[in-house]
Design an enzyme around this catalytic site. Structure first.
Site, mmCIF file in Angstrom:
data_model
loop_
_atom_site.group_PDB
_atom_site.id
_atom_site.type_symbol
_atom_site.label_atom_id
_atom_site.label_comp_id
_atom_site.label_asym_id
_atom_site.label_seq_id
_atom_site.Cartn_x
_atom_site.Cartn_y
_atom_site.Cartn_z
ATOM 1 C CG ASP A 82 19.726 -23.532 -22.728
ATOM 2 O OD1 ASP A 82 18.883 -24.420 -22.517
ATOM 3 O OD2 ASP A 82 19.833 -22.504 -22.044
ATOM 4 C CG HIS A 83 16.065 -21.871 -24.365
ATOM 5 N ND1 HIS A 83 14.715 -22.059 -24.226
ATOM 6 C CD2 HIS A 83 16.567 -21.784 -23.109
ATOM 7 C CE1 HIS A 83 14.401 -22.081 -22.949
ATOM 8 N NE2 HIS A 83 15.515 -21.933 -22.242
ATOM 9 C CG HIS A 181 15.050 -17.643 -19.702
ATOM 10 N ND1 HIS A 181 14.194 -18.007 -20.715
ATOM 11 C CD2 HIS A 181 15.590 -18.800 -19.236
ATOM 12 C CE1 HIS A 181 14.228 -19.320 -20.871
ATOM 13 N NE2 HIS A 181 15.068 -19.829 -19.976
ATOM 14 N N GLY A 182 16.724 -14.368 -17.043
ATOM 15 C CA GLY A 182 17.232 -13.023 -16.776
ATOM 16 C C GLY A 182 17.054 -12.653 -15.307
ATOM 17 C CG HIS A 215 14.399 -23.497 -18.648
ATOM 18 N ND1 HIS A 215 15.275 -23.206 -19.651
ATOM 19 C CD2 HIS A 215 14.025 -24.786 -18.826
ATOM 20 C CE1 HIS A 215 15.421 -24.270 -20.427
ATOM 21 N NE2 HIS A 215 14.669 -25.247 -19.947
ATOM 22 N N GLY A 216 15.590 -20.621 -15.654
ATOM 23 C CA GLY A 216 15.544 -19.335 -14.949
ATOM 24 C C GLY A 216 16.064 -19.381 -13.532
ATOM 25 C CG ASN A 237 18.492 -24.921 -17.599
ATOM 26 O OD1 ASN A 237 18.908 -26.031 -17.268
ATOM 27 N ND2 ASN A 237 17.870 -24.714 -18.725
ATOM 28 C CB VAL A 238 22.631 -21.219 -13.334
ATOM 29 C CG1 VAL A 238 23.171 -19.872 -12.863
ATOM 30 C CG2 VAL A 238 21.861 -21.920 -12.218
ATOM 31 C CB THR A 240 21.171 -14.096 -15.999
ATOM 32 O OG1 THR A 240 20.278 -14.369 -17.087
ATOM 33 C CG2 THR A 240 21.326 -12.602 -15.845
#
Ligand code: 13P
Length: 292
Positions: A82-83, A181-182, A215-216, A237-238, A240
């Site tokens: 990822d990333h 994200h977060g 994402h996020g 995408n998961v 956090t």
């Protein structure tokens, strides 16, 4: 058959209107938990590692464990980097046996982003059936080594998205549409649903060609998740959520068992808690029963 790259898995999801959960893990307990939960739901699965845990555990070790687990699992499972902003490390992970690679050059100019993404795609495709994800626009927040301030974040231009996909040869595409994200700072983050719909129409309108990534995932309300999936998001995408679950569960368990020194019991509590979150996401994303 259980070891697959994401392209075919996500083309099917795009055509049938559900999303596959892509879950970031940082250790073996989490990897076993996501696999067990996905098997219990008969759901396809994408296991992801960010760059720091990948470097810490080492790509060939992660890949070997993934392959051992996936080989005997009755569901298709991918292993995704990822990333990653470093083209060299993308290649290292592809060489080590990851089945999907995300090159994140989204902070670069579009021409440089295209150049780097195309180079990684060419490398991975020459190596074998390895899917590559690219991103256009920038997703705000912190995901491992990638930090984007809110005022730095830029949404993806739909016309540029088509050019990006065509010129890079990516298999999977992540457009920035306002997710972050977060932990979200507001209760109702501003997401650009129309933009996602337009991008899906331009890229996958005639036929599913390049699946779209959201994402996020952490903190989005269930109705928002469902809407993003209905508009064409097929990889979700998961991260956090699972980090919080891991640390909170360990903290709670240790706090209430201060005299016990049995790591296996902490691991079991973590595994059960993570599995609960994965069941939640799989049910929400609509991919239960879609492993066949
Ligand atoms: P969250 O950490 O917000 O769930 O985002 C995960 C993600 O998009 C990983 O690429």
């Amino acid at each position: 058959m259980s070891i697959v790259s994401a392209r075919e898995m996500l083309l099917k999801a795009t055509e049938e209107g559900y999303a596959v959960g892509a879950f970031n893990i940082t250790n073996l307990i989490q990897m076993e938990a996501v696999v067990e939960a996905a098997v219990e739901r008969n759901a396809p699965l994408i296991i992801q590692t960010s760059v720091t845990p990948s470097q810490f555990l080492q790509p060939h070790v992660i890949s070997a464990i993934y392959r051992t687990i996936a080989e005997s699992a009755p569901i298709p499972i991918c292993l995704h980097l990822d990333h990653c902003t470093d083209m060299g490390y993308c290649k290292t992970c592809a060489d080590a046996g990851y089945t999907n690679i995300m090159i994140d050059a989204s902070k670069q100019t579009i021409d440089e982003n295209i150049r780097q993404t195309r180079a990684v795609a060419e490398y991975c495709h020459a190596l074998g059936d390895i899917s590559v994800e690219g991103e256009l626009g920038t997703v705000s927040g912190i995901e491992d080594q990638v930090k984007v301030a809110e005022d730095e974040a830029a949404l993806c231009d739909p016309e540029a998205a088509l050019e990006f996909v065509n010129r890079t040869g990516v298999d999977i595409f992540a457009p920035a549409i306002g997710t972050a994200h977060g932990v979200y700072k507001t209760k109702n983050p501003k997401l650009d649903f129309d933009r996602l719909a337009r991008i899906a129409e331009i890229i996958n309108g005639k036929e599913a060609r390049v699946p779209l990534v959201i994402h996020g995932g952490t903190g989005l309300k269930p109705e928002v998740v469902k809407k993003l999936v209905s508009l064409g998001g097929s990889k979700f995408n998961v991260s956090t959520d699972l980090k919080h679950t891991l640390i909170d569960t360990q903290y709670d368990y240790i706090s209430s068992h201060r005299d016990e020194y049995n790591p296996g019991k902490i691991d079991t509590a973590v595994k059960d808690a993570i599995k609960g979150r994965i069941h939640y996401w799989i049910d929400l994303l609509g991919c239960a029963g879609k492993a066949d």
